[in-house]
Design an enzyme around this catalytic site. Structure first.
Site, PDB file in Angstrom:
ATOM      1  N   ASP A  13      -4.686  -5.549  -1.053  1.00  0.00           N
ATOM      2  CA  ASP A  13      -3.596  -5.719  -2.019  1.00  0.00           C
ATOM      3  C   ASP A  13      -3.610  -7.101  -2.653  1.00  0.00           C
ATOM      4  O   ASP A  13      -3.607  -7.241  -3.880  1.00  0.00           O
ATOM      5  CB  ASP A  13      -2.242  -5.487  -1.344  1.00  0.00           C
ATOM      6  CG  ASP A  13      -2.038  -4.045  -0.921  1.00  0.00           C
ATOM      7  OD1 ASP A  13      -2.657  -3.165  -1.539  1.00  0.00           O
ATOM      8  OD2 ASP A  13      -1.270  -3.803   0.014  1.00  0.00           O
ATOM      9  N   ASP A 120       9.259  -5.347   3.689  1.00  0.00           N
ATOM     10  CA  ASP A 120       8.915  -6.734   3.385  1.00  0.00           C
ATOM     11  C   ASP A 120       9.327  -7.167   1.982  1.00  0.00           C
ATOM     12  O   ASP A 120       9.642  -8.334   1.756  1.00  0.00           O
ATOM     13  CB  ASP A 120       7.416  -6.971   3.589  1.00  0.00           C
ATOM     14  CG  ASP A 120       7.059  -7.110   5.058  1.00  0.00           C
ATOM     15  OD1 ASP A 120       7.966  -7.388   5.864  1.00  0.00           O
ATOM     16  OD2 ASP A 120       5.876  -6.950   5.403  1.00  0.00           O
ATOM     17  N   SER A 169      -3.618  -0.564   8.402  1.00  0.00           N
ATOM     18  CA  SER A 169      -2.980  -1.723   7.793  1.00  0.00           C
ATOM     19  C   SER A 169      -2.311  -2.493   8.927  1.00  0.00           C
ATOM     20  O   SER A 169      -1.470  -1.947   9.642  1.00  0.00           O
ATOM     21  CB  SER A 169      -1.941  -1.283   6.757  1.00  0.00           C
ATOM     22  OG  SER A 169      -1.214  -2.400   6.283  1.00  0.00           O
TER      23      SER A 169
END
Length: 402
Positions: A13, A120, A169
């Site tokens: 990302d 987040d 992840s």
């Protein structure tokens, strides 16, 4: 050219994001990576430079994280729905450092790599805007609305080196390791064994360990009589407890955004320290303190998980927790074996627990006083029940005076 500071992890990302910010928003991109127990920081730093970020910052925040955030969470037995807060606990520190470094380079924007599905994004943006409302926050993954395949295609098109064979992840700091991925999202499967990194599967764990942990004011200060700083105690217990099969948590989580998420956490040190802290609390706090502290513990965890570390109420919560922990002093010996923990002794000068009072061979407690206590204590329940029986006609001739 406007400047942007990117909170950089080195993953897909945020690696794609460097080029995207340059290409689509014409921003000069700098990166900040915080060392809170992550690995491969040198490689992450070099990768950011290769992708055109300048300057590239790596900030060592392990002790700051341990002393300023983990310590508060220990005092509050910080956990959300049963697992120790780890990822959520690091986010407000990252937000603080992001604002600090943005000011240092004169950046107009702070950029994070969170998706629109997770927690987040809330944690970063609420904290950053609370600290400095003038900074604009960008979340390209969310605003760009690209899926993993789109990001991979973009990376290939622009020659961005990314690891494409990763199954999971992962977010990692010294207090915990969180793991997500398709094989975990499929709740029809068990936890894949390649998830385990910090924790030996309990059925394979051959290492039994006994440790004595000393606490002062609610914070662990010694292991087996050796004084150590908190970050070193955590690192030591991660290795020892993990090898004994302690600390893997399979969790179905209710996220801030209202979605359920199936995740796995590895928190060996956090599991042991929280267990020891709770045990000492049970020896030291009275019933009223215990009940009120349970409420405050939940409030602490709720606000941390929900990204509200910088809400003023946290000052009051942390002050209350510090007061509750003032006398949480003592030592606890713990045996760890095959994923389980056993208490093998506790010592301290501030224990409210008294063998003289609870011992059935002692006269220190006058049992005869309990009769009068029960008469008074049960009044409301006993008379209310009598009234209920009378009103339903189940008791004839009952005369109650009120």
């Amino acid at each position: 050219m406007d400047k942007a500071l990117l909170l950089y992890s080195g993953g897909l990302d945020t690696s794609v994001m460097i080029k995207w910010l340059q290409e689509n928003l014409s921003l000069a991109v700098s990166t900040l990576t915080l060392n809170v127990g992550n690995s491969d920081l040198v490689a992450i730093q070099e990768k950011a430079r290769t992708l055109g970020a300048d300057p590239v910052f790596v900030h060592d925040a392990i002790d700051e994280f341990a002393q300023g955030f983990i310590a508060k969470s220990i005092m509050a037995n910080g956990s959300y729905e049963g697992y120790p807060l780890s990822t959520a606990l690091a986010r407000p520190l990252m937000a603080e450092k992001a604002v600090e470094y943005a000011h240092r380079i004169g950046a107009k924007y702070v950029v994070h790599g969170s998706t629109g599905r997770g927690n987040d994004q809330v944690r970063f943006e609420v904290s950053i805007r609370a600290i400095d409302p003038s900074i604009q926050v960008l979340a390209p993954v969310r605003e760009w609305n690209m899926m993993r395949k789109d990001e991979i295609d973009y990376a290939k098109k622009h020659g961005i080196p990314v690891k494409l064979d990763g199954k999971y992840s992962i977010d990692e700091n010294i207090w915990g390791r969180s793991i997500e991925g398709p094989d975990i999202e499929d709740i029809g499967k068990g936890i894949p064994e390649d998830v385990y990194e910090w924790v030996t599967p309990p059925w394979q764990a051959k290492n039994d360990h006994i440790v004595k942990i000393s606490f002062d004011g609610g914070i662990p200060t010694e292991i087996d009589g050796e004084k150590m700083k908190l970050s070193d105690i955590i690192t030591y217990l991660n290795a020892v407890a993990g090898s004994s099969g302690i600390g893997l948590i399979d969790h179905m989580e209710n996220r801030v955004v209202g979605l359920k998420s199936h995740e796995v956490y590895e928190c060996p040190a956090a599991t042991v320290i929280t267990y020891a802290h709770r045990y000492l609390e049970s020896l030291i706090l009275n019933r009223n303190e215990t009940e009120m502290k349970m409420f405050m513990d939940w409030q602490f965890s709720k606000f941390v998980y929900g990204g509200l570390w910088h809400d003023p109420v946290m000052n009051a919560i942390n002050a209350a927790e510090a007061e509750f922990n003032r006398d949480i002093n003592g030592e606890l010996k713990i045996r760890m074996s095959h994923g389980l923990m056993y208490t093998e002794g506790a010592w301290g000068n501030s224990f409210l627990y008294s063998t003289d009072l609870i011992n059935y061979s002692s006269n220190a407690f006058d049992q005869r006083s309990s009769k009068g206590f029960i008469d008074i204590y049960g009044n409301a329940t006993i008379h209310s029940h009598k009234r209920a029986l009378k009103m339903t006609g189940k008791v004839e001739g009952t005369s109650l005076q009120y």
